[in-house]
Design a protein around this motif. Structure first.
Motif, PDB file in Angstrom:
ATOM      1  N   MET A   1      26.235  38.545  26.823  1.00  0.00           N
ATOM      2  CA  MET A   1      26.351  39.535  27.898  1.00  0.00           C
ATOM      3  C   MET A   1      27.195  38.969  29.041  1.00  0.00           C
ATOM      4  N   ARG A   2      26.845  37.747  29.465  1.00  0.00           N
ATOM      5  CA  ARG A   2      27.575  37.121  30.566  1.00  0.00           C
ATOM      6  C   ARG A   2      29.011  36.803  30.147  1.00  0.00           C
ATOM      7  N   ARG A   3      29.201  36.369  28.873  1.00  0.00           N
ATOM      8  CA  ARG A   3      30.550  36.059  28.405  1.00  0.00           C
ATOM      9  C   ARG A   3      31.389  37.328  28.340  1.00  0.00           C
ATOM     10  N   GLY A   4      30.787  38.438  27.892  1.00  0.00           N
ATOM     11  CA  GLY A   4      31.512  39.707  27.826  1.00  0.00           C
ATOM     12  C   GLY A   4      31.930  40.189  29.210  1.00  0.00           C
ATOM     13  N   ARG A   5      31.045  40.038  30.182  1.00  0.00           N
ATOM     14  CA  ARG A   5      31.391  40.451  31.548  1.00  0.00           C
ATOM     15  C   ARG A   5      32.478  39.566  32.120  1.00  0.00           C
ATOM     16  N   SER A   6      32.431  38.254  31.833  1.00  0.00           N
ATOM     17  CA  SER A   6      33.469  37.342  32.308  1.00  0.00           C
ATOM     18  C   SER A   6      34.823  37.705  31.717  1.00  0.00           C
ATOM     19  N   LEU A   7      34.829  38.050  30.406  1.00  0.00           N
ATOM     20  CA  LEU A   7      36.077  38.461  29.760  1.00  0.00           C
ATOM     21  C   LEU A   7      36.606  39.756  30.373  1.00  0.00           C
ATOM     22  N   GLU A   8      35.694  40.678  30.658  1.00  0.00           N
ATOM     23  CA  GLU A   8      36.096  41.951  31.266  1.00  0.00           C
ATOM     24  C   GLU A   8      36.704  41.719  32.650  1.00  0.00           C
ATOM     25  N   ASN A   9      36.091  40.844  33.431  1.00  0.00           N
ATOM     26  CA  ASN A   9      36.627  40.537  34.769  1.00  0.00           C
ATOM     27  C   ASN A   9      38.002  39.883  34.677  1.00  0.00           C
ATOM     28  N   SER A  10      38.179  39.006  33.681  1.00  0.00           N
ATOM     29  CA  SER A  10      39.473  38.342  33.512  1.00  0.00           C
ATOM     30  C   SER A  10      40.560  39.346  33.151  1.00  0.00           C
ATOM     31  N   VAL A  11      40.221  40.297  32.268  1.00  0.00           N
ATOM     32  CA  VAL A  11      41.196  41.313  31.870  1.00  0.00           C
ATOM     33  C   VAL A  11      41.565  42.191  33.059  1.00  0.00           C
ATOM     34  N   LEU A  12      40.573  42.579  33.857  1.00  0.00           N
ATOM     35  CA  LEU A  12      40.832  43.432  35.019  1.00  0.00           C
ATOM     36  C   LEU A  12      41.660  42.709  36.079  1.00  0.00           C
ATOM     37  N   ALA A  13      41.437  41.395  36.228  1.00  0.00           N
ATOM     38  CA  ALA A  13      42.161  40.631  37.250  1.00  0.00           C
ATOM     39  C   ALA A  13      43.549  40.204  36.803  1.00  0.00           C
ATOM     40  N   ALA A  14      43.809  40.262  35.480  1.00  0.00           N
ATOM     41  CA  ALA A  14      45.082  39.756  34.949  1.00  0.00           C
ATOM     42  C   ALA A  14      46.308  40.422  35.568  1.00  0.00           C
ATOM     43  N   PRO A  15      46.368  41.769  35.724  1.00  0.00           N
ATOM     44  CA  PRO A  15      47.571  42.372  36.322  1.00  0.00           C
ATOM     45  C   PRO A  15      47.865  41.864  37.732  1.00  0.00           C
ATOM     46  N   VAL A  16      46.816  41.705  38.536  1.00  0.00           N
ATOM     47  CA  VAL A  16      47.017  41.216  39.902  1.00  0.00           C
ATOM     48  C   VAL A  16      47.517  39.776  39.881  1.00  0.00           C
ATOM     49  N   VAL A  17      46.920  38.945  39.016  1.00  0.00           N
ATOM     50  CA  VAL A  17      47.335  37.543  38.925  1.00  0.00           C
ATOM     51  C   VAL A  17      48.783  37.435  38.471  1.00  0.00           C
ATOM     52  N   LEU A  18      49.159  38.224  37.461  1.00  0.00           N
ATOM     53  CA  LEU A  18      50.537  38.200  36.974  1.00  0.00           C
ATOM     54  C   LEU A  18      51.515  38.669  38.049  1.00  0.00           C
ATOM     55  N   PHE A  19      51.117  39.705  38.777  1.00  0.00           N
ATOM     56  CA  PHE A  19      51.987  40.202  39.853  1.00  0.00           C
ATOM     57  C   PHE A  19      52.194  39.140  40.923  1.00  0.00           C
ATOM     58  N   LEU A  20      51.116  38.455  41.310  1.00  0.00           N
ATOM     59  CA  LEU A  20      51.242  37.413  42.330  1.00  0.00           C
ATOM     60  C   LEU A  20      52.070  36.234  41.822  1.00  0.00           C
ATOM     61  N   LEU A  21      51.904  35.897  40.537  1.00  0.00           N
ATOM     62  CA  LEU A  21      52.697  34.808  39.973  1.00  0.00           C
ATOM     63  C   LEU A  21      54.187  35.142  39.986  1.00  0.00           C
ATOM     64  N   LEU A  22      54.508  36.398  39.662  1.00  0.00           N
ATOM     65  CA  LEU A  22      55.907  36.805  39.680  1.00  0.00           C
ATOM     66  C   LEU A  22      56.442  36.894  41.097  1.00  0.00           C
ATOM     67  N   LEU A  23      55.609  37.400  42.003  1.00  0.00           N
ATOM     68  CA  LEU A  23      56.059  37.610  43.373  1.00  0.00           C
ATOM     69  C   LEU A  23      56.163  36.312  44.144  1.00  0.00           C
ATOM     70  N   LEU A  24      55.185  35.418  43.966  1.00  0.00           N
ATOM     71  CA  LEU A  24      55.120  34.190  44.751  1.00  0.00           C
ATOM     72  C   LEU A  24      55.469  32.938  43.944  1.00  0.00           C
ATOM     73  N   GLY A  25      55.210  32.975  42.644  1.00  0.00           N
ATOM     74  CA  GLY A  25      55.405  31.773  41.841  1.00  0.00           C
ATOM     75  C   GLY A  25      56.854  31.341  41.758  1.00  0.00           C
ATOM     76  N   PHE A  26      57.750  32.274  41.439  1.00  0.00           N
ATOM     77  CA  PHE A  26      59.165  31.909  41.294  1.00  0.00           C
ATOM     78  C   PHE A  26      59.769  31.386  42.592  1.00  0.00           C
ATOM     79  N   PRO A  27      59.595  32.088  43.740  1.00  0.00           N
ATOM     80  CA  PRO A  27      60.130  31.518  44.984  1.00  0.00           C
ATOM     81  C   PRO A  27      59.533  30.168  45.334  1.00  0.00           C
ATOM     82  N   THR A  28      58.239  29.980  45.019  1.00  0.00           N
ATOM     83  CA  THR A  28      57.605  28.699  45.332  1.00  0.00           C
ATOM     84  C   THR A  28      58.215  27.570  44.502  1.00  0.00           C
ATOM     85  N   VAL A  29      58.381  27.819  43.211  1.00  0.00           N
ATOM     86  CA  VAL A  29      58.998  26.803  42.343  1.00  0.00           C
ATOM     87  C   VAL A  29      60.419  26.506  42.789  1.00  0.00           C
ATOM     88  N   LEU A  30      61.166  27.550  43.144  1.00  0.00           N
ATOM     89  CA  LEU A  30      62.545  27.367  43.601  1.00  0.00           C
ATOM     90  C   LEU A  30      62.593  26.560  44.891  1.00  0.00           C
TER      91      LEU A  30
END
Length: 288
Positions: A1-30
């Protein structure tokens, strides 16, 4: 139950994390790559790695340490002044605001103004030749201080910053003051505790977490100050108002030393991160 909820939270948070990585990650690395490279506007597409040379140049630069001292002093003093005045106003005006809640909107109006517009407004108001304040002081008193001179400019920018952002501290501390349970105040009153002692020993300790948060938020904002000071005085007479942000701007755009500017920005980021980490640990430790 707890593992399923953790997976669900990770899936829901993935778009935001990817967006931040694209928005902030590339300029930071550069920025990190350029911070360790010898690069100018002419060699922007073909930087040459030079190790820690940019950091050595920044650390050996007296202007960097002057700007660091200005930012630290400005951040600490403005945060202390804003929190102290905001705390006083929050407690003193609380009965009046309870009766007339619309007053709170009027009191926080200064922080709605853009800092750049605030700097421009005060530049016109305090100008030695066309400013209305020096004009009337000279007319009424026969003399007027040079508000933007090397001797007075720090007090001027300190006062402007405090006037604009004290309402932020007032808003936070008023909400914290109103959140104190009524039964705590009633118990202190029944015990015969005087209002001043009740505030010092009962109410203030419960407001300390909010007071600490307000201080650190305003310190960070004051430490990285740029727009209002840059519009008002630039780096000031003799560099007297050069903050770290202004130092980085001038190194980047005026001198074209991109590697040096980004090395200074990395140092600023690391310093800010360490301050936030320390603040978080202090707040978490007090909560525990």
């Amino acid at each position: 139950m707890r593992r399923g909820r953790s997976l669900e939270n990770s899936v829901l948070a993935a778009p935001v994390v990817l967006f931040l990585l694209l928005l902030l990650g590339f300029p930071t690395v550069l920025d990190i790559i350029y911070g360790f490279s010898d690069v100018t506007f002419e060699t922007l597409r073909n930087p040459s790695f030079n190790g820690l040379d940019n950091f050595r140049t920044v650390i050996a630069d007296d202007d960097f340490w002057h700007a660091s001292w200005f930012s630290l002093k400005f951040g600490v003093l403005t945060a202390l002044a804003e929190c102290a005045i905001g705390l006083f106003l929050a407690v003193y005006l609380a009965p009046l605001i309870r009766q007339h809640p619309w007053l709170l909107a009027f009191l926080i109006a200064p922080m709605i103004v853009s800092p750049a517009m605030m700097g421009l407004m005060y530049r016109l108001v305090l100008h030695e030749f066309v400013g209305p304040l020096p004009h009337y002081l000279y007319t009424w008193m026969g003399d007027s201080p040079a508000f933007l001179s090397r001797e007075n400019v720090f007090l001027t920018v300190f006062t402007i910053e405090t006037l604009q952002w004290t309402p932020f501290a007032l808003l936070l501390l008023y909400m914290a003051y109103e959140a104190i349970p009524l039964h705590v105040r009633e118990a202190a009153a029944v015990d015969g505790v005087r209002p001043l002692k009740r505030f010092w020993y009962v109410e203030l300790p419960q407001m300390l977490p909010t007071l600490g948060i307000a201080f650190f938020i305003r310190f960070i904002d004051g430490f990285r100050v740029f727009d209002n000071i840059f519009v008002l005085t630039g780096s000031g007479p003799g560099g007297s108002t050069m903050s770290l942000s202004i130092y980085i701007y001038e190194a980047f755009f005026k001198s074209g030393s991109i590697g040096k500017a980004l090395a200074a920005s990395i140092l600023l980021f690391v310093t800010s991160f360490l301050i936030l980490l320390l603040a978080g640990r202090l707040i978490r430790g007090r909560a525990e």
